[in-house]
Motif scaffolding. Structure first.
Motif, short mmCIF file in Angstrom:
data_model
loop_
_atom_site.label_atom_id
_atom_site.label_comp_id
_atom_site.label_asym_id
_atom_site.label_seq_id
_atom_site.Cartn_x
_atom_site.Cartn_y
_atom_site.Cartn_z
N ASP A 98 0.86 -1.18 0.00
CA ASP A 98 0.00 0.00 0.00
C ASP A 98 0.91 1.24 0.00
OD1 ASP A 98 -1.82 1.99 0.61
OD2 ASP A 98 -2.93 0.78 2.06
N GLY A 137 -9.65 5.70 3.44
CA GLY A 137 -8.77 5.29 4.53
C GLY A 137 -9.48 4.75 5.76
N ILE A 138 -10.82 4.71 5.75
CA ILE A 138 -11.56 4.25 6.92
C ILE A 138 -12.13 2.86 6.64
CG2 ILE A 138 -13.50 4.75 8.48
CD1 ILE A 138 -11.32 6.89 8.65
N GLU A 139 -11.80 1.91 7.52
CA GLU A 139 -12.28 0.54 7.36
C GLU A 139 -13.80 0.50 7.51
OE1 GLU A 139 -10.10 -2.73 6.91
OE2 GLU A 139 -9.75 -0.89 5.78
N LYS A 189 -5.86 -4.20 10.44
CA LYS A 189 -5.73 -2.76 10.25
C LYS A 189 -6.28 -1.99 11.44
CE LYS A 189 -6.29 1.10 7.21
NZ LYS A 189 -6.97 1.73 6.10
N TYR A 233 -3.13 -6.66 -2.07
CA TYR A 233 -2.81 -6.56 -0.64
C TYR A 233 -4.02 -6.31 0.25
CZ TYR A 233 -2.53 -1.66 -2.20
OH TYR A 233 -2.78 -0.45 -2.77
N ARG A 234 -5.21 -6.19 -0.33
CA ARG A 234 -6.38 -5.94 0.50
C ARG A 234 -6.89 -7.23 1.12
NH1 ARG A 234 -6.05 -0.53 1.13
NH2 ARG A 234 -6.00 0.51 -0.88
N PRO A 235 -7.47 -7.15 2.33
CA PRO A 235 -8.09 -8.36 2.90
C PRO A 235 -9.27 -8.79 2.02
CG PRO A 235 -8.52 -6.42 4.27
CD PRO A 235 -7.57 -5.99 3.21
N TYR A 242 -12.08 -1.27 -3.48
CA TYR A 242 -11.85 -1.19 -2.02
C TYR A 242 -11.59 0.25 -1.63
CZ TYR A 242 -10.73 -3.24 2.49
OH TYR A 242 -10.76 -3.60 3.82
N ARG A 269 2.80 -7.40 1.66
CA ARG A 269 1.49 -7.12 1.08
C ARG A 269 0.60 -6.48 2.13
NH1 ARG A 269 3.48 -11.10 -1.63
NH2 ARG A 269 3.43 -12.42 0.19
N HIS A 270 1.12 -5.43 2.80
CA HIS A 270 0.34 -4.85 3.88
C HIS A 270 -0.79 -3.98 3.35
CE1 HIS A 270 2.12 -0.84 3.41
NE2 HIS A 270 3.24 -1.47 3.16
N HIS A 271 -1.82 -3.91 4.16
CA HIS A 271 -2.99 -3.10 3.84
C HIS A 271 -3.04 -2.02 4.90
CE1 HIS A 271 -7.16 -1.92 3.70
NE2 HIS A 271 -7.49 -2.61 4.78
N GLU A 276 -14.34 0.73 1.49
CA GLU A 276 -14.06 1.69 2.55
C GLU A 276 -15.25 2.65 2.64
OE1 GLU A 276 -9.21 2.36 2.46
OE2 GLU A 276 -10.49 3.73 1.36
N ARG A 287 -11.92 -10.94 2.97
CA ARG A 287 -13.13 -11.43 3.62
C ARG A 287 -14.34 -10.58 3.25
NH1 ARG A 287 -15.67 -11.01 8.45
NH2 ARG A 287 -14.41 -9.18 8.91
#
Lengths: 302, 482
Positions: free
Chosen positions: A53, A222-224, B399, A250-252, A198, B346-348, A218, A254
């Motif tokens: 990122d 920048g906000i989950e 995160k 690199y994004r999760p 994302y 591969r960080h988020h 998001e 799920r």
């Protein structure tokens, strides 16, 4: 005496007689374009990895070392590297790349940035980029502008190779033009496809190829996302006909997976940078890969 | 007649219903038509917008380089105008989130301002929380503590210097507001030979934690060893520092700071400890007579990238200067620090990561002979050795979420002569502490942290404390130092 001359000759041969610009790029995409334009006359290192990122790169001390020796620093600006690059540049104590030195190339100001907020911004809107969306290299046309800026600046710093840089630029621009036509054709049947991403990383890509961004995972930049936000997103997007959810490697997965199932879309993982996946080695390769992946995925989607 | 009437009304009803149905379907048709028109209008608009943008972009692409010399540029040093859009597009907002509270002039920023507020609420089983928590910014009472309200001013001074000032506010347990000029220094931008000078008031680059501000810490409170040797407010003072980036193939930097050796921020040096005896002795008045009476802080730091995702940063520091226990008494503090970090390639948003930070220190304190007075019996001169270290691990598991664990230990080499006379000194007594913590960063600009401390002090026994910390940050974008 003869030997002495021989040694002198050897010495000259071994020392870097060929002028080389030592170029440091904040991300591999700018690095790849610098390589394309600079060819043999530049030595390029990229700080961020293609797989990470770009907003959250660790300011490793080894970067101070690299920046200390750099002739040129290429950065995106527009807050792309705001969290990590400024302290490194200070610590590197290298006048060639500080302030508005000619060795510092900030690309943002040369590009027509999308998503410049119309009204006043504050951080309750998330980490909005007030200068506009900084992920601009994902429009191939912007690649052409970047290459042109680099050629111009390299020529200024190494005037003896101006012709060489211009030649490389011309070759690249021509190749990119024909490539863009091909990419446009490949994705033409899919114009208007509705897409969720994302982060707002792919806006330039989607815009160039006529896709429509209808939402982001998001809740704000920048906000989950919270569970309630995802539920409201599902409600809003059900029946809208979203075909793709595009995320960077690199994004999760799920939440994107969950959302894809809930609204009947397909999850597509696309690199947002050169070297984001092993197959993508340069700027044109990034679009070759992303266009091919998008086209083949959409072929399988009803 | 009657029947006819019924029929009439029945027909009327049916026709009314039919009419209604007809109306409804017509309404729907109209609506649909409107919807379609709107949709096609939107499409046309979208298409034209794209065409306009594409044209603009092609114009940009063609004008960037060649048009540059012809274009009037804002600054004479910029022959290539970086903004082909300036002429056609609306001007970009002259305010950015990187520096929302910034004094601007034209295109430049002159002063960046930011503010961070660190507050803690919690409780402890200790009856003497003020001596349990050693750090100057630590919570020292049950209930709420405003640990640190920090204003930071920074910017480029001129082509030669960068300047920064940190002014902090605190509220002490008595409710008094304390204002502290914590840092105010200038730093050179590009000296030749890879040198850099920092001068003014600054936190000395001794070890890893000392030069950082409390809001950047991974825990609510300061490690015990830092507070015991370098002081609750850290080692800082007016001085100058020269650093040299060595031409090694890896990062390595040599620092040498010279600073004043007196005051409470030179804790183990010329410090009168507010009139209280320190390590048994009341403070002597000592002036600076030679250069040797200043505080010298050399440091060498090295960093290596072990792999694509692992970096190590190690350093060795020393702080050398006179102390107030005798006319010729000196203090030497030596420290080693190690920081290792793994961050997923591969960080988020910077997660996941694991970091490990350890600092070990040794203090050699030459305690002068004390002739004795009404309160204190005579004491011989002696040399006191003390040791301490802390080690902490932070694991950013998703995160915004970080789990932390820290262990602290401080210990004297042996009981001192003065302690045999006066009794054990809590300022040297061995103690250890274990602190697990959990931190949530809702964004880069706020954090919530829960920490538990298990303390074990020699003579005083064990104590439990729980602290909940919250922070907000306004202004300049958080810049993360490694």
């Amino acid at each position: 005496m003869k030997f002495a001359w021989l040694f002198l000759g050897l010495g000259l041969g071994l020392s870097p007689a060929r002028a080389e610009l030592n170029v440091v790029a904040s991300i591999p995409d700018f690095g790849a374009l610098a390589r394309t334009v600079g060819g043999d006359h530049v030595r390029v290192t990229s700080l961020a990895k293609g797989t990470e990122d770009a907003h959250f790169v660790d300011a490793r001390p080894s970067f101070i070392r690299l920046l200390n020796r750099a002739d040129v620093l290429i950065e995106g600006g527009a807050e792309l590297e705001a969290g990590w690059l400024p302290t490194l540049v200070n610590a590197a104590r290298n006048g060639k790349i500080q302030g508005n030195a000619r060795g510092r190339i900030v690309l943002g100001p040369y590009i027509r940035l999308a998503g410049v907020p119309a009204g006043p911004v504050d951080r309750s809107q998330g980490d909005v980029h007030p200068l506009g969306n900084p992920h601009f290299w994902l429009d191939p046309e912007n690649g052409k502008i970047i290459a042109r800026v680099l050629a111009e600046r390299f020529s200024e710093l190494e005037p003896s190779h101006k012709g060489y840089f211009q030649e490389n630029l011309a070759r690249f621009s021509k190749e990119l033009d024909s490539k863009v036509t091909g990419w446009q054709e490949a994705l033409a049947p899919n114009r208007g496809t509705k897409v969720v991403t994302y982060h707002q990383s792919f806006d330039y890509f989607l815009n160039r190829f006529g896709f429509e961004l209808v939402g982001t995972i998001e809740s704000k930049p920048g906000i989950e996302p919270s569970a309630s936000y995802i539920n409201s997103l599902i409600q809003r997007l059900q029946g809208v006909g979203v075909k793709l959810i595009v995320v960077e490697p690199y994004r999760p997965r799920r939440i994107p997976d969950y959302l894809a199932q809930a609204i009947g879309a397909t999850l597509l993982v696309l690199p947002d940078k050169v070297e984001g996946v092993p197959a993508v080695k340069d700027f044109i390769g990034l679009f070759d890969y992303n266009v091919a992946q998008t086209a083949s995925t959409l072929k399988e989607v009803p | 007649m009657k029947r006819r009437g019924i029929w009439t009304s029945f027909l009327a009803c049916v026709s009314a219903a039919a009419l209604h149905a007809q109306e409804v379907s017509e309404l729907e048709l109209l609506r649909k038509e409107l919807q379609e028109l709107r949709e096609s209008f939107r499409r046309v608009q979208e298409q034209q917008r794209r065409q306009i943008e594409a044209l603009e972009q092609r114009i940009d692409a063609l004008t960037v380089a060649p048009a540059a010399p012809a274009q009037p540029s804002p600054a004479p040093s910029e022959p290539l105008s970086p903004s082909p859009k300036a002429a056609t597009a609306a001007p970009a907002p002259s305010r950015t989130l990187a520096a929302p509270v910034t004094l601007w002039g034209g295109q430049g920023s002159y002063l960046n301002l930011s503010l961070s507020a660190l507050t803690t609420v919690g409780t402890s089983t200790a009856s003497d929380i003020e001596s349990l928590q050693l750090g100057g910014h630590d919570p020292k009472q049950r209930g709420f503590t405003l640990q640190n309200l920090e204003t930071v001013f920074d910017g480029k001074v001129d082509p030669y210097f960068r300047g920064q000032a940190n002014v902090i506010f605190q509220i002490d347990p008595e409710g008094e507001t304390i204002v502290e000029a914590e840092e105010a220094y200038l730093e050179t931008l590009a000296l030749p030979a890879n040198l850099q000078v920092k001068a003014g008031l600054f936190m000395t680059e001794f070890g890893r934690l000392n030069p950082t501000h409390p809001h950047a810490w991974d825990f609510v409170d300061q490690p015990l060893v830092n507070a015991r040797f370098l002081g609750g407010d850290g080692l800082r003072g007016p001085g100058a520092r020269l650093s040299w980036l060595a031409p090694t193939p890896f990062y390595s930097e040599l620092f040498l700071a010279v600073a004043n050796s007196q005051g409470e921020t030179a804790f183990s040096f010329r410090n009168n400890h507010e009139g209280e005896p320190f390590l048994g002795r009341p403070a002597l008045e000592r002036d600076v007579e030679t250069v040797g009476d200043l505080l010298f802080v050399p440091r060498y730091a090295v960093s290596l990238d072990l792999s694509e995702s692992q970096t190590i940063l190690a350093g060795a520091s020393a702080a050398l200067g006179p102390n107030s226990s005798g006319a010729h008494a000196d203090t030497q503090i030596y420290g080693l620090d190690l920081f290792w970090k793994w961050k997923s390639p591969r960080h988020h948003g910077g997660f996941p990561f694991v970091s490990w930070q350890t600092e070990a220190m040794m203090r050699r304190f030459e305690a002068g002979a004390f002739p004795g007075d009404v309160q204190t019996p005579p004491l011989p001169d002696e040399t006191l050795y003390d040791y301490g270290f802390y080690s902490q691990v932070a694991y950013g598991f998703r995160k915004g979420w970080v789990a932390g664990w820290r262990g602290d230990y401080v210990v004297p080499e042996s009981q001192a002569g003065y302690e045999q006379v006066l009794g054990p000194d809590p300022a040297r007594a061995s103690r250890w502490r274990i602190s697990p913590s959990l931190t949530w960063y809702p964004s880069e600009f706020s954090k919530l942290r829960l920490q538990y401390n298990y303390d074990r002090r020699q003579e005083l026994g064990e104590d439990h404390s729980v602290w909940f910390q919250f922070e907000f940050l306004l202004g300049s974008h958080a810049v993360h130092q490694f």
